[in-house]
Design a protein around this motif. Structure first.
Motif, PDB file in Angstrom:
ATOM      1  N   ASP A 151      -1.028 -24.517   2.708  1.00 34.20           N
ATOM      2  CA  ASP A 151      -2.168 -23.728   3.190  1.00 34.20           C
ATOM      3  C   ASP A 151      -3.260 -23.669   2.132  1.00 34.20           C
TER       4      ASP A 151
ATOM      5  N   LYS B  37      -6.991 -21.856   1.154  1.00 36.15           N
ATOM      6  CA  LYS B  37      -7.801 -20.674   1.442  1.00 36.15           C
ATOM      7  C   LYS B  37      -9.231 -21.093   1.816  1.00 36.15           C
TER       8      LYS B  37
ATOM      9  N   PRO C  98      -5.407 -20.885  -4.467  1.00 27.70           N
ATOM     10  CA  PRO C  98      -6.307 -21.369  -3.409  1.00 27.70           C
ATOM     11  C   PRO C  98      -5.693 -22.477  -2.569  1.00 27.70           C
TER      12      PRO C  98
ATOM     13  N   LEU D 183     -10.518 -16.296  -0.812  1.00 26.87           N
ATOM     14  CA  LEU D 183      -9.255 -15.963  -1.467  1.00 26.87           C
ATOM     15  C   LEU D 183      -8.634 -14.702  -0.887  1.00 26.87           C
TER      16      LEU D 183
ATOM     17  N   GLU E  73      -8.789 -13.732   2.264  1.00 27.59           N
ATOM     18  CA  GLU E  73      -8.583 -13.822   3.704  1.00 27.59           C
ATOM     19  C   GLU E  73      -7.239 -14.474   4.030  1.00 27.59           C
ATOM     20  N   GLU E  74      -6.707 -14.091   5.169  1.00 27.31           N
ATOM     21  CA  GLU E  74      -5.482 -14.741   5.638  1.00 27.31           C
ATOM     22  C   GLU E  74      -5.773 -16.203   5.966  1.00 27.31           C
ATOM     23  N   THR E  75      -4.796 -17.054   5.731  1.00 27.86           N
ATOM     24  CA  THR E  75      -4.969 -18.477   6.016  1.00 27.86           C
ATOM     25  C   THR E  75      -4.663 -18.741   7.483  1.00 27.86           C
TER      26      THR E  75
END
Length: 836
Positions: free
Chosen positions: A623, A625, A455, A629, A631-633
């Motif tokens: 990065d 999240k 995360p 979790l 999803e793209e950052t």
């Protein structure tokens, strides 16, 4: 045949079928339970589809209700809330709507003066909202547009809130409370059942007046317009009228409306536009369960028909008509289907409860019930199953070879066609179960991949709680002449004192604030410009997620520092404004430059208002999240709550007034900490509540909710399918062993060992299973793509999942074969050969 005689014959067939089924209780129980499970699964999912997609909205003439979204002409698929002030223009210029109202989605507001201060569920609506939906208060009246003022307003409360908080007091009208610092007087109580469009709990409604001067700047885009078409007006006519109005507004307000249009959509369609993509694959899954049940029952009916061949042959030799025999057998099938349907209806009540328990907060969950449409669906499914599993055995039983059957010895023999039909049905069961197991396996694999996602921070021993300072009163005041709001120094003082006191509590290692808690709704999203870089076009401005934080956030959450420094206590209002960015932003917007020292200027989108000062980038962190979790950052920035402007446009103040307190606790010192934090807050502001107290681990688990829900449902359906397939395999193997008792006796008389007989029976069952697995794998390769949007880290054709499912099915098939195979090894050759 006359009608009375027809019913008399039918009733005789029903009584004959009932007597026959009572003599075979085991057969009756397996058939009815198989059908009930398949029917209940289908009726449960259909009940959900019915509540969301098929049942009309609970308002008068619901087909005339539409929603109006603003859309970008360059991106016609886009949908955005229009400016609040545009509602006034539409009322003056349209020729197609009876009325147009505005409504927010369910929101929360801090309410005091009614028991303990706490956040309540509220909805902002225009005064005509209730009348347009055909709702009238059961007590009092609705509010008037002019009753929305900066320091006072009137409100309407819901019936559940009235009964819960005021014990149904008929004298509740005129009582006041404080909502977000605004004195609010109750003027009406709405009837039971009247709720927001998605059916979520609601406590009260607050007024919005689009004609108010605070919305003249046309910057506010957060309310959904709902309109009612005039009688006889079509959707196409309404769209054409709104297209003309949009072009006119583009000319009148080029700074806010250039390149924008309006999109008219039926309200029901818009509310649940994404539900079908999630629910129809589930309906397909339960249809497979029902097919497996029907195949299973068809096989059992075939066995039953084979054991009664002599009876049917004798009856036909004595003059019975083929039509009467088919009618009698179909009556038996229909009776089984009706009993299965009744039990399936009962199990549907259980299925709906299980569905809602797994789903958690589900839109319109209270309306998911068995109504006439669902019962009609259940009846139709029951009759369809009767035809599916009963027709083929009935047709076969009505065509016996009389000479061959009557010449047979007591030893049973079956034609090659009958054997092929049985084997084909078993292969079909295994193939359908394979498809469902693959779907469940892919979702399990998805959950396992998600749990391995980093995360971006250390979530262990983090306790979180939500703070929502009221948007009024002691923390905020409105700036006259428009929709601008000034936050008062009391908000910053509150946060500072809170952190100082919480950090001193026993068991607290560190404490910090963040506006948008990772994996929870909802981070702000702002565009920005990079000083010293070429100015982008309005459509190409860089965009990043934004969260207001306190110094110490990044170290408390242990977000890794990549370059530069964290925000710290020296970043005060009098110091140069600074900001920390994540790696995703650095990679996207500074691919060949060092971002440290660069300056960016944030804009409060959708308000075309820049922050008063640029911010210097002082650090790059790992990065996080923020959006889930799976999803793209996206690019993301963090700014200190100490470095914020005094004046914000419209609702942008929420980024400053809505914060989450995060506490990193010492090992074993969590007990009593929440009470200590509540006391600290009460000492600073007795009217300020906290909510959503939970650990960060729980937040992460909740973020997997949709994936876990889908996995659990597919897992339940797959388990039922495997159980039914196992029963089918067991039935076929048992019948085959009985049929080949004579052959097995000869083999054992000639020296065959029990292990040889065991291998013989198991080999036949596993051969059918392997064929079914291959057919099912081919089907799954095509159908698994329907759930591809729910997968993460795994492809619909994932070989590991397919191999694991195939092995699991083979294991179940072996167990289903083992009992008949063991029984075959106990055959006494003398008994088996006695009648030869």
């Amino acid at each position: 045949m006359r009608i009375p005689q027809l019913f008399e014959t039918l009733w005789a067939d029903v009584k004959f079928a009932e007597r026959g089924l009572r003599k075979s209780p085991g057969f009756l129980a397996v058939v009815v339970l198989s059908l009930a499970l398949g029917i209940a699964a289908n009726s449960t999912i259909f009940s959900v589809l019915n509540a969301l997609l098929y049942r009309p909205l609970p308002y008068p003439q619901p087909e005339s209700l539409v929603v109006i979204w603003q859309t970008d002409q360059a991106h016609p698929e886009s949908s955005h809330p229009p400016p609040i002030a545009e509602n006034v223009d539409w009322h003056k210029q349209n020729h197609v709507f009876e009325d147009i109202s505005l409504s927010s989605f369910t929101d929360t507001a801090i309410v005091s003066g009614i028991g303990e201060p706490r956040p309540l569920h509220t909805q902002y609506v225009t005064a005509n909202f209730f009348e347009m939906l055909g709702a009238k208060p059961i007590l009092g009246r609705v509010f008037l547009p002019e009753e929305q003022q900066d320091l006072s307003q009137t409100v309407v409360i819901s019936s559940p809130f009235w009964k819960r908080e005021f014990n149904g007091d008929p004298h509740v009208l005129g009582k006041s409370c404080n909502i977000e610092g605004v004195v609010s007087t109750i003027v009406g109580v709405m009837p039971p059942g009247f709720a927001p469009f998605y059916g979520f709990p609601i406590d009260l409604w607050q007024p919005i007046n689009p004609a108010s001067g605070r919305y003249n700047a046309r910057f506010d885009h957060w309310l959904m317009p709902v309109a009612r078409l005039k009688p006889g007006v079509t959707l196409a006519q309404a769209q054409a009228d709104m297209d003309v109005i949009a072009r006119r507004l583009e000319q009148d307000y080029p700074s806010t409306n250039k390149g924008l249009g309006e999109k008219v959509i039926p309200l029901h369609q818009d509310l649940y536009r994404g539900a079908g993509s999630a629910l129809y694959p589930l309906l397909g899954a339960v249809a497979f369960v029902l097919l497996i049940a029907c195949v299973n029952v068809a096989n059992l009916m075939q066995f039953r028909t084979e054991t009664r061949r002599k009876e049917y042959a004798l009856r036909m030799s004595l003059g019975a008509e083929r039509r009467r025999l088919i009618q009698q057998l179909l009556t038996e099938s229909a009776l089984l289907a009706v009993i299965g349907g009744v039990l399936g209806t009962v199990l549907t009540f259980v299925g709906i409860r299980v569905f809602l328990a797994l789903a958690g907060d589900f839109p319109n969950g209270e309306t998911i019930t068995l109504d006439g449409r669902v019962l009609l669906f259940t009846l139709g499914v029951s009759l369809l199953t009767a035809i599916l599993f009963g027709l083929a055995p009935a047709m076969r039983a009505s065509r016996p070879d009389l000479n061959a059957v009557l010449r047979e010895s007591e030893r049973r023999t079956t034609s090659a066609a009958s054997r092929l039909a049985r084997h084909t049905l078993v292969i079909s069961e295994v193939a359908l179960a394979m498809v469902l197991l693959v779907g469940a396996g892919l979702m399990i694999n998805t959950i396992l991949h998600l749990k391995r996602v980093n995360p971006g921070f250390d979530y262990n021993r983090l306790l979180t709680m939500e703070l929502q300072l009221p948007e009024g009163g002691k923390y905020l005041e409105r700036v006259p002449g428009g929709d601008m709001e000034r936050t008062l120094p009391t908000a910053t003082i509150f946060y500072t004192r809170l952190l100082e006191n919480v950090r001193g509590l026993p068991g607290v290692e560190s404490a910090t604030l963040i506006g948008a808690l990772p994996m929870r709704c909802c981070a702000e999203s702002y565009t920005f410009s990079i000083l010293g870089h070429a100015a982008p076009s309005p459509d190409d401005r860089p965009r990043a997620g934004y969260s207001e934080t306190s110094p110490g956030l990044l170290s408390t959450m242990k977000i890794p520092l990549i370059k530069g420094r964290y925000l710290d206590e020296h970043d005060t209002a009098s110091a140069p404004w600074v900001i920390v960015i994540n790696q995703a932003l650095a990679r996207k917007y500074f691919p060949t430059e060092d971002p440290i020292g660069q300056q960016i200027l944030l804009r409060y989108d959708p308000y075309p208002v820049d922050q008063p000062r640029p911010r210097e980038i002082v650090g790059v962190v790992g990065d996080v999240k923020h959006y889930g979790l799976g999803e793209e950052t996206p690019p993301f920035v963090y700014a200190s709550y100490l470095q914020q402007p005094d004046v914000f446009p419209g609702g942008a103040t929420r980024a400053h007034l809505h914060e989450n307190l995060i506490v990193r606790t010492a090992h074993g010192r969590e007990a009593g900490l929440v009470a200590g934090v509540k006391q600290v807050i009460a000492n600073i502001d007795p009217d300020q509540p906290i909510s959503h107290i939970t650990s960060m681990e729980q937040v992460l688990r909740e973020s997997l909710g949709d994936w876990r829900f889908y996995m659990q449902l597919l897992g339940i359906f797959a388990s039922v399918a495997v159980l039914l397939a196992a029963v089918g395999i067991y039935g076929v193997m048992s019948y085959s062993v009985n049929e080949r008792t004579h052959e097995i006796g000869i083999r054992m008389a000639l020296g065959a060992q029990p292990s040889d007989v065991l291998a013989l029976v198991a080999k036949m069952g596993l051969r059918l299973t392997c064929v079914g697995v291959l057919v099912g794998a081919a089907l799954a390769l095509g159908l698994a793509r329907l759930i591809s949007t729910f997968l993460y880290g795994v492809k619909p054709s994932d070989p590991i999942t397919y191999v694991a499912v195939a092995l699991a099915l083979a294991g179940v098939a072996f167990l289903a074969c083992y009992i008949p195979a063991r029984r075959a090894t106990k055959v006494d050759p003398m008994v088996a050969l006695r009648y030869e």
